[in-house]
Scaffold this motif. Structure first.
Motif, PDB file in Angstrom:
ATOM      1  N   THR A   1       0.858  -1.184   0.000  1.00  0.00           N
ATOM      2  CA  THR A   1       0.000   0.000   0.000  1.00  0.00           C
ATOM      3  C   THR A   1       0.894   1.235   0.000  1.00  0.00           C
ATOM      4  OG1 THR A   1      -1.731  -1.135   1.242  1.00  0.00           O
ATOM      5  CG2 THR A   1      -1.768   1.272   1.275  1.00  0.00           C
ATOM      6  N   ASP A   2       0.668   2.138  -0.932  1.00  0.00           N
ATOM      7  CA  ASP A   2       1.538   3.314  -1.058  1.00  0.00           C
ATOM      8  C   ASP A   2       1.177   4.342   0.008  1.00  0.00           C
ATOM      9  OD1 ASP A   2       3.111   5.432  -1.754  1.00  0.00           O
ATOM     10  OD2 ASP A   2       2.642   5.375  -3.891  1.00  0.00           O
ATOM     11  N   ILE A   3       1.721   4.146   1.209  1.00  0.00           N
ATOM     12  CA  ILE A   3       1.392   5.046   2.316  1.00  0.00           C
ATOM     13  C   ILE A   3       2.061   6.410   2.161  1.00  0.00           C
ATOM     14  CG2 ILE A   3       0.999   3.097   3.873  1.00  0.00           C
ATOM     15  CD1 ILE A   3       3.659   3.730   5.225  1.00  0.00           C
ATOM     16  N   ILE A   4       3.059   6.515   1.303  1.00  0.00           N
ATOM     17  CA  ILE A   4       3.667   7.833   1.023  1.00  0.00           C
ATOM     18  C   ILE A   4       2.681   8.667   0.206  1.00  0.00           C
ATOM     19  CG2 ILE A   4       5.601   9.065  -0.028  1.00  0.00           C
ATOM     20  CD1 ILE A   4       6.343   7.383   2.410  1.00  0.00           C
ATOM     21  N   TYR A   5       2.135   8.076  -0.839  1.00  0.00           N
ATOM     22  CA  TYR A   5       1.140   8.793  -1.644  1.00  0.00           C
ATOM     23  C   TYR A   5      -0.088   9.130  -0.800  1.00  0.00           C
ATOM     24  CZ  TYR A   5      -2.542   9.937  -4.857  1.00  0.00           C
ATOM     25  OH  TYR A   5      -3.586  10.595  -5.473  1.00  0.00           O
ATOM     26  N   ASN A   6      -0.566   8.159  -0.030  1.00  0.00           N
ATOM     27  CA  ASN A   6      -1.751   8.388   0.777  1.00  0.00           C
ATOM     28  C   ASN A   6      -1.540   9.524   1.780  1.00  0.00           C
ATOM     29  OD1 ASN A   6      -2.707   6.215  -0.622  1.00  0.00           O
ATOM     30  ND2 ASN A   6      -3.105   4.921   1.154  1.00  0.00           N
ATOM     31  N   THR A   7      -0.357   9.551   2.406  1.00  0.00           N
ATOM     32  CA  THR A   7      -0.042  10.630   3.342  1.00  0.00           C
ATOM     33  C   THR A   7      -0.030  11.966   2.625  1.00  0.00           C
ATOM     34  OG1 THR A   7       1.245   9.165   4.778  1.00  0.00           O
ATOM     35  CG2 THR A   7       1.705  11.525   4.926  1.00  0.00           C
ATOM     36  N   PHE A   8       0.622  12.023   1.469  1.00  0.00           N
ATOM     37  CA  PHE A   8       0.608  13.238   0.654  1.00  0.00           C
ATOM     38  C   PHE A   8      -0.818  13.678   0.358  1.00  0.00           C
ATOM     39  CE2 PHE A   8      -0.402  14.222  -3.787  1.00  0.00           C
ATOM     40  CZ  PHE A   8       0.020  15.544  -3.845  1.00  0.00           C
ATOM     41  N   PHE A   9      -1.663  12.752  -0.016  1.00  0.00           N
ATOM     42  CA  PHE A   9      -3.041  13.058  -0.396  1.00  0.00           C
ATOM     43  C   PHE A   9      -3.766  13.793   0.724  1.00  0.00           C
ATOM     44  CE2 PHE A   9      -7.562  12.047  -0.688  1.00  0.00           C
ATOM     45  CZ  PHE A   9      -7.848  12.273  -2.023  1.00  0.00           C
ATOM     46  N   PHE A  10      -3.567  13.335   1.955  1.00  0.00           N
ATOM     47  CA  PHE A  10      -4.295  13.921   3.080  1.00  0.00           C
ATOM     48  C   PHE A  10      -3.660  15.215   3.585  1.00  0.00           C
ATOM     49  CE2 PHE A  10      -5.648   9.375   3.636  1.00  0.00           C
ATOM     50  CZ  PHE A  10      -6.976   9.591   3.287  1.00  0.00           C
ATOM     51  N   ILE A  11      -2.336  15.248   3.750  1.00  0.00           N
ATOM     52  CA  ILE A  11      -1.720  16.436   4.353  1.00  0.00           C
ATOM     53  C   ILE A  11      -1.648  17.606   3.378  1.00  0.00           C
ATOM     54  CG2 ILE A  11      -0.390  15.065   6.006  1.00  0.00           C
ATOM     55  CD1 ILE A  11       2.102  15.560   4.338  1.00  0.00           C
ATOM     56  N   SER A  12      -1.761  17.344   2.085  1.00  0.00           N
ATOM     57  CA  SER A  12      -1.755  18.428   1.093  1.00  0.00           C
ATOM     58  C   SER A  12      -3.160  18.913   0.778  1.00  0.00           C
ATOM     59  CB  SER A  12      -1.095  17.945  -0.205  1.00  0.00           C
ATOM     60  OG  SER A  12      -1.926  16.986  -0.851  1.00  0.00           O
ATOM     61  N   ARG A  13      -4.163  18.133   1.182  1.00  0.00           N
ATOM     62  CA  ARG A  13      -5.556  18.334   0.823  1.00  0.00           C
ATOM     63  C   ARG A  13      -5.756  18.240  -0.681  1.00  0.00           C
ATOM     64  NH1 ARG A  13      -8.013  16.050   3.179  1.00  0.00           N
ATOM     65  NH2 ARG A  13      -9.842  16.960   2.209  1.00  0.00           N
ATOM     66  N   ALA A  14      -5.061  17.281  -1.303  1.00  0.00           N
ATOM     67  CA  ALA A  14      -5.148  17.063  -2.748  1.00  0.00           C
ATOM     68  C   ALA A  14      -6.560  16.711  -3.193  1.00  0.00           C
ATOM     69  CB  ALA A  14      -4.176  15.955  -3.160  1.00  0.00           C
ATOM     70  N   GLU A  15      -7.336  16.128  -2.302  1.00  0.00           N
ATOM     71  CA  GLU A  15      -8.710  15.761  -2.647  1.00  0.00           C
ATOM     72  C   GLU A  15      -9.500  16.959  -3.150  1.00  0.00           C
ATOM     73  OE1 GLU A  15     -12.541  13.463  -0.607  1.00  0.00           O
ATOM     74  OE2 GLU A  15     -10.928  14.240   0.655  1.00  0.00           O
ATOM     75  N   GLU A  16      -9.169  18.143  -2.631  1.00  0.00           N
ATOM     76  CA  GLU A  16      -9.922  19.334  -2.985  1.00  0.00           C
ATOM     77  C   GLU A  16      -9.573  19.847  -4.378  1.00  0.00           C
ATOM     78  OE1 GLU A  16      -9.755  21.951   0.537  1.00  0.00           O
ATOM     79  OE2 GLU A  16      -9.577  20.072   1.657  1.00  0.00           O
TER      80      GLU A  16
END
Length: 394
Positions: free
Chosen positions: A78-93
């Motif tokens: 599981t790419d936990i580096i990408y997942n962490t980036f996704f959340f702490i950057s707020r990339a979802e938005e």
């Protein structure tokens, strides 16, 4: 080099700043490189290339025999580096266009709200997993810092024309006259009470976020930062040892003529409005610490971590010097009929759940209590001291 900096930052962040241990973690799909590391995280190929929704299934490692190593290597697929980036950057938005009438991204729009993951700090769970695989001691349960913060949307209800007229129309002329006689009599002037409550929490850092706007629209009312009324408030705040921060405008948040000078390094957006572009502007005008990051409509971990983290702009893939402090709870989120609409006991229970997760992960507490809420027809005058007592007990 930019991507390398971001990857190194994320790994070190997951390991609570342990740079030496971070060197033992590899982020590569090249099996010929795996023997160089004790733990390998296999990339999914999306970091820095495109933004996709992360895999929310529990990340697990398998211990493999790797040629050239004396001991087995843990491999996490599981790419936990990408997942962490996704959340702490707020990339979802960046990829989810849903917003409310104020342009805010809400919990109900998010993958976290939809999947009932708001109360699980997934990034901190990744951190604990990595530390266990590296045989590192887990963080000692504690609060690394407690911030008691207050948004000063108005310093008085009745000491401006519109407020005074409104009060008289509602039959509150005695309150209006008392306020006009002495600002300390105004219901919104709760600063002495807040200061007295906050002083009970030893070591807490207190911040009052003050507006510097034109006072129009949703920024209404604006108090005169050079006037006698604000001078009284400012003196109270500074004499208490608290700091003054910048409460950014509803309409932008990048005002250049901020009148409180170097204190503009501390920031929170009015209405908790924060977009990717606005956060970039804050970084550009010199804001160092932002305290906006919470969903307005639900408590929970918007950044999926309990700890302050440097913001990565997901559009430019740039690691900025803007530190995001996860906002734990805002008073009106708990009680507002359009948000959680909780009674006092329910609100206390939700805060207790949050505090326990933060304490377990040695994270930060950031409370937001407006100076106006302790005087309204709400339970916030009694709930706030109870929450502070909970913190003291911890």
């Amino acid at each position: 080099m930019i991507m390398k900096e971001i990857i190194e930052y994320i790994i070190t962040f997951l390991l609570y700043g342990n740079a030496n241990a971070a060197k033992q973690v590899g982020y590569t799909s090249d099996e010929a490189e795996w023997h160089n590391y004790r733990v390998v995280i296999v990339p999914n190929g999306h970091l820095g290339k495109e933004i996709i929704m992360p895999d929310l299934n529990e990340a697990k490692g398998e211990r493999l025999e790797v040629e050239g190593t004396k001991s087995k290597t843990w491999v996490i697929h599981t790419d936990i580096i990408y997942n962490t980036f996704f959340f702490i950057s707020r990339a979802e938005e960046v990829i989810n266009p849903q917003r409310d009438e104020h342009g805010r991204f809400l919990a109900k729009h998010s993958i976290l709200g939809i999947n009932n993951r708001l109360m699980i700090p997934t990034v901190d769970e990744y951190a604990r997993m990595l530390m266990k695989l590296l045989d590192l001691p887990l963080p000692t349960p504690s609060f690394s810092q407690i911030y008691l913060t207050h948004d000063v949307d108005t310093i008085a209800h009745y000491r401006h024309l519109r407020g005074a007229i409104g009060g008289i129309v509602r039959g509150e002329w005695r309150k209006v006259m008392a306020s006009l006689k002495d600002i300390h009599n105004d219901p919104a002037f709760t600063f002495s009470w807040l200061i007295a409550q906050d002083k009970k929490v030893e070591g807490a850092e207190c911040i009052y976020f003050v507006k510097d706007t034109e006072g129009k629209g949703y920024d209404y009312p604006q108090y005169n930062l050079n006037g006698n009324d604000f001078a009284i408030v400012k003196q109270l705040i500074e004499n208490s040892g608290a700091k003054i921060g910048w409460h950014g405008s509803y309409y932008g948040g990048d005002k250049a003529n901020w009148q409180l000078g170097d204190k503009a390094g501390l920031h929170r957006s009015h209405y908790l409005r924060c977009s990717i572009d606005q956060m970039q502007r804050l970084a550009e005008v010199g804001v160092t610490d932002d305290f906006t990051m919470m969903f307005p409509d639900q408590v929970g971990f918007r950044l999926q971590t309990t700890r302050p983290v440097r913001w990565i702009n997901p559009k430019t893939m740039t690691l900025t010097h803007l530190t995001l402090h996860p906002l734990t709870v805002m008073d009106c989120t708990l009680s507002n009929a359009n948000y959680m609409n909780l009674n006092e006991d329910e609100a206390y229970f939700e805060c207790q759940r949050l505090f326990e997760k933060i304490h377990q992960n040695a994270g930060e507490i950031v409370l937001l209590w407006h100076n106006t809420t302790p005087t309204g027809n709400t339970y916030h005058h009694s709930l706030y001291p109870k929450l502070l007592a909970m913190l003291i007990d911890k």
